[in-house]
Motif scaffolding. Structure first.
Motif, mmCIF file in Angstrom:
data_model
loop_
_atom_site.group_PDB
_atom_site.id
_atom_site.type_symbol
_atom_site.label_atom_id
_atom_site.label_comp_id
_atom_site.label_asym_id
_atom_site.label_seq_id
_atom_site.Cartn_x
_atom_site.Cartn_y
_atom_site.Cartn_z
ATOM 1 N N UNK A 49 0.839 -1.195 0.000
ATOM 2 C CA UNK A 49 0.000 0.000 0.000
ATOM 3 C C UNK A 49 0.881 1.255 0.000
ATOM 4 N N UNK A 50 0.556 2.203 -0.849
ATOM 5 C CA UNK A 50 1.312 3.451 -0.927
ATOM 6 C C UNK A 50 0.900 4.339 0.237
ATOM 7 N N UNK A 51 1.876 4.785 1.040
ATOM 8 C CA UNK A 51 1.576 5.587 2.222
ATOM 9 C C UNK A 51 2.609 6.689 2.364
ATOM 10 N N UNK A 52 2.288 7.772 3.102
ATOM 11 C CA UNK A 52 3.267 8.829 3.347
ATOM 12 C C UNK A 52 4.472 8.275 4.093
ATOM 13 N N UNK A 53 5.598 9.043 4.030
ATOM 14 C CA UNK A 53 6.839 8.548 4.638
ATOM 15 C C UNK A 53 6.679 8.284 6.116
ATOM 16 N N UNK A 54 5.895 9.127 6.850
ATOM 17 C CA UNK A 54 5.804 8.972 8.291
ATOM 18 C C UNK A 54 4.997 7.741 8.689
ATOM 19 N N UNK A 55 4.224 7.172 7.773
ATOM 20 C CA UNK A 55 3.523 5.929 8.073
ATOM 21 C C UNK A 55 4.523 4.803 8.296
ATOM 22 N N UNK A 56 5.500 4.706 7.405
ATOM 23 C CA UNK A 56 6.515 3.665 7.546
ATOM 24 C C UNK A 56 7.335 3.887 8.825
ATOM 25 N N UNK A 57 7.596 5.138 9.147
ATOM 26 C CA UNK A 57 8.338 5.438 10.364
ATOM 27 C C UNK A 57 7.555 4.986 11.593
ATOM 28 N N UNK A 58 6.254 5.271 11.606
ATOM 29 C CA UNK A 58 5.422 4.858 12.732
ATOM 30 C C UNK A 58 5.390 3.332 12.860
ATOM 31 N N UNK A 59 5.337 2.631 11.733
ATOM 32 C CA UNK A 59 5.319 1.172 11.787
ATOM 33 C C UNK A 59 6.616 0.633 12.381
ATOM 34 N N UNK A 60 7.735 1.267 12.049
ATOM 35 C CA UNK A 60 9.008 0.835 12.624
ATOM 36 C C UNK A 60 9.037 1.085 14.132
ATOM 37 N N UNK A 61 8.459 2.219 14.543
ATOM 38 C CA UNK A 61 8.399 2.510 15.974
ATOM 39 C C UNK A 61 7.520 1.490 16.692
ATOM 40 N N UNK A 62 6.427 1.070 16.058
ATOM 41 C CA UNK A 62 5.565 0.057 16.648
ATOM 42 C C UNK A 62 6.345 -1.231 16.870
ATOM 43 N N UNK A 63 7.096 -1.648 15.854
ATOM 44 C CA UNK A 63 7.854 -2.900 15.979
ATOM 45 C C UNK A 63 8.903 -2.802 17.085
ATOM 46 N N UNK A 64 9.495 -1.612 17.212
ATOM 47 C CA UNK A 64 10.491 -1.429 18.271
ATOM 48 C C UNK A 64 9.848 -1.568 19.649
ATOM 49 N N UNK A 65 8.654 -0.958 19.817
ATOM 50 C CA UNK A 65 7.980 -1.048 21.110
ATOM 51 C C UNK A 65 7.504 -2.474 21.389
ATOM 52 N N UNK A 66 7.071 -3.178 20.351
ATOM 53 C CA UNK A 66 6.658 -4.561 20.549
ATOM 54 C C UNK A 66 7.836 -5.428 20.986
ATOM 55 N N UNK A 67 8.966 -5.235 20.349
ATOM 56 C CA UNK A 67 10.146 -6.017 20.710
ATOM 57 C C UNK A 67 10.595 -5.731 22.138
ATOM 58 N N UNK A 68 10.331 -4.489 22.578
ATOM 59 C CA UNK A 68 10.684 -4.108 23.954
ATOM 60 C C UNK A 68 9.561 -4.428 24.929
#
Length: 484
Positions: A432-451
């Motif tokens: 899905x085509x999304x703004x750049x900050x969408x991908x950034x937020x998804x990476x932050x989600x994965x970081x919080x999940x891993x922690x």
């Protein structure tokens, strides 16, 4: 608002509307765009000329573009070879359906629609991974209908239930049968076009011409007259033993069961068969009837069905006498339910004619709780909760606390398996085509999940949902096979 492809098992203009047409209408009325795909043909054409008019009509529509029948609702007749359900014929039909649907979606601008299917053989024709979400709406046990390829349908339905995101059923027994195949199997009983049939309680409706000469009291049945579900021996004996009552049977004979023979019943002097009547006129027939009948058998099919006409009868205000099949038992305070015996039906009808049993107000109040719009709205709420449909209203108050609690619990349970998490959660959002900050937020989600920072992960998911309408990574967590 979302786009829906409704894969039906009935043509749009069939005189007896069922869940397929009504659900498509209610989705459109709720503001969504809907493409209604007419029947692909579950069973081979019957011998003789019974199916010839339907086949000829389909051929005339093959090269037509989808026609808009209501605002936001289009109907498309897929170009399939009638009866070609195996071998090379099926391969050709699959190509025709997939290619045609791809072109139609492009023409309508349906970029990533949700699939709402009634066809248990959907996987034989479509690649459901091309849809943003998938729903199988199981409204009856089609494989138990006469002339159906039962083994093939049963196997196809099992595969479909395991593959889709959600399964909705219209009878408790259907839910019990399918839930082991998909944990997101939910029961939403059949409902009615309540406003339409409530017109029967109005004194302004004139008596149909074909009914005026029929003596009172009038016992009325509306629907398909098929031997596989109606208790025709019971009905015939009931009619013979009550010559003082008139019986009016409205509907087609042998719609799904070519073996249906009503010649003995129609030969009786107190029986009247006006044939199929327009849907718009049905409230008038009910308005001038004394009792509405639903004499069903108790068999494998009826135990897994919820007759649509039940709430239609209740909405009309007519006293309703019906066989006590499992799906109707919870509503026994709104109708006269009885065992499928002549004595029980005769006693119930006597009670209804004497003014006993549940009042019209009770029945109409029950019907008002079970409308297509209300049921569809509840179903869409489920899709929103599962991340398949964007919610246009923010969740707040107690609802937000419950949703957050459920999400935190789910993430805790799932992410206790680190390897599973690493396998499921990947960068990107499914193309899905999304703004750049969408991908950034998804990476932050994965970081919080891993922690294992559950609260922070939930807040980031809420941000993704509210700003961008995407929870792709959560969707993958919830719907991968191992997570179920």
């Amino acid at each position: 608002m979302a786009d829906f492809v409704v894969l039906a098992t009935a043509d749009w203009d069939h005189p007896l509307w069922t869940n397929k047409q009504h659900t498509a209408v209610s989705l459109a009325e709720l503001g969504h765009r809907v493409l209604y795909v007419e029947s692909l043909g579950l069973r081979p054409p019957r011998p003789g000329t019974a199916d010839l008019p339907r086949i000829l009509k389909r051929f005339r529509r093959l090269l037509r573009l989808p026609r808009e029948v209501r605002p936001g609702l289009w109907v498309w007749s897929p170009p399939v070879i009638p009866g070609a359900t195996r071998g090379r014929g099926l391969i050709v039909n699959k190509w025709l359906v997939q290619s045609g649907l791809k072109l139609v979606k492009r023409w309508l601008g349906f970029l990533k629609p949700l699939l709402w299917t009634y066809n248990p053989l959907t996987l034989a024709y479509l690649d459901i991974s091309t849809f943003s979400g998938t729903v199988y709406h199981c409204v009856d046990s089609i494989q138990d209908q006469p002339g159906m390829p039962s083994a093939r349908i049963t196997a196809g339905e099992r595969r479909l239930c395991e593959a889709v995101n959600v399964v909705f059923t219209t009878a408790p027994v259907l839910q019990q049968r399918l839930k082991p195949l998909n944990p997101h199997t939910l029961y939403f009983g059949n409902v009615a076009d309540e406003c339409h049939f409530r017109q029967a309680s109005s004194a302004s409706l004139s008596c149909p011409d074909a009914l005026q000469a029929v003596p009172k009291p009038r016992m009325l049945f509306i629907g398909a007259l098929d031997a596989y579900k109606l208790d025709l021996p019971l009905l015939e004996q009931l009619i013979r033993t009550t010559p003082q009552w008139s019986y009016v049977l409205v509907g087609p004979i042998g719609e799904c069961d070519a073996s249906t023979d009503l010649s003995a019943i129609l030969a009786l002097p107190n029986v009247h068969w006006p044939g199929i009547q327009p849907y718009r006129d049905l409230p008038a027939w009910l308005a001038h009837a004394d009792v509405a009948l639903l004499p069903l058998q108790l068999n494998d099919y009826t135990r897994q069905m919820f007759p649509m006409k039940f709430f239609e009868y209740l909405a009309s205000g007519r006293p309703t006498v019906a066989t006590a099949i499992p799906s109707l038992v919870p509503h026994r305070e709104a109708a006269l339910l009885c065992e499928p015996t002549v004595a029980a039906f005769k006693a119930a009808i006597h009670t209804a004619l004497a003014g006993g049993g549940p009042s019209a107000a009770v029945g109409q109040a029950r019907a008002a709780e079970h409308t297509y719009t209300k049921r569809t709205d509840r179903m869409l709420a489920v899709l929103q909760q599962l991340g398949l449909l964007r919610c246009n209203r923010p969740i707040s108050g107690a609802g937000a606390e419950v949703a957050s609690g459920l999400l935190i619990s789910f993430l805790q349970r799932l992410t206790l398996q680190p390897l599973l998490l690493l396998e499921c959660v990947r960068p990107g959002s499914g193309g899905r085509i999304a703004p750049w900050n969408t991908r950034l937020l998804e990476r932050l989600v994965r970081r919080e999940l891993n922690s294992r920072n559950w609260i922070a992960a939930v807040e980031l998911y809420a941000l993704l949902w509210q700003r961008h309408g995407t929870v792709a990574e959560l969707h993958r967590l919830m719907f991968r096979r191992g997570a179920r």
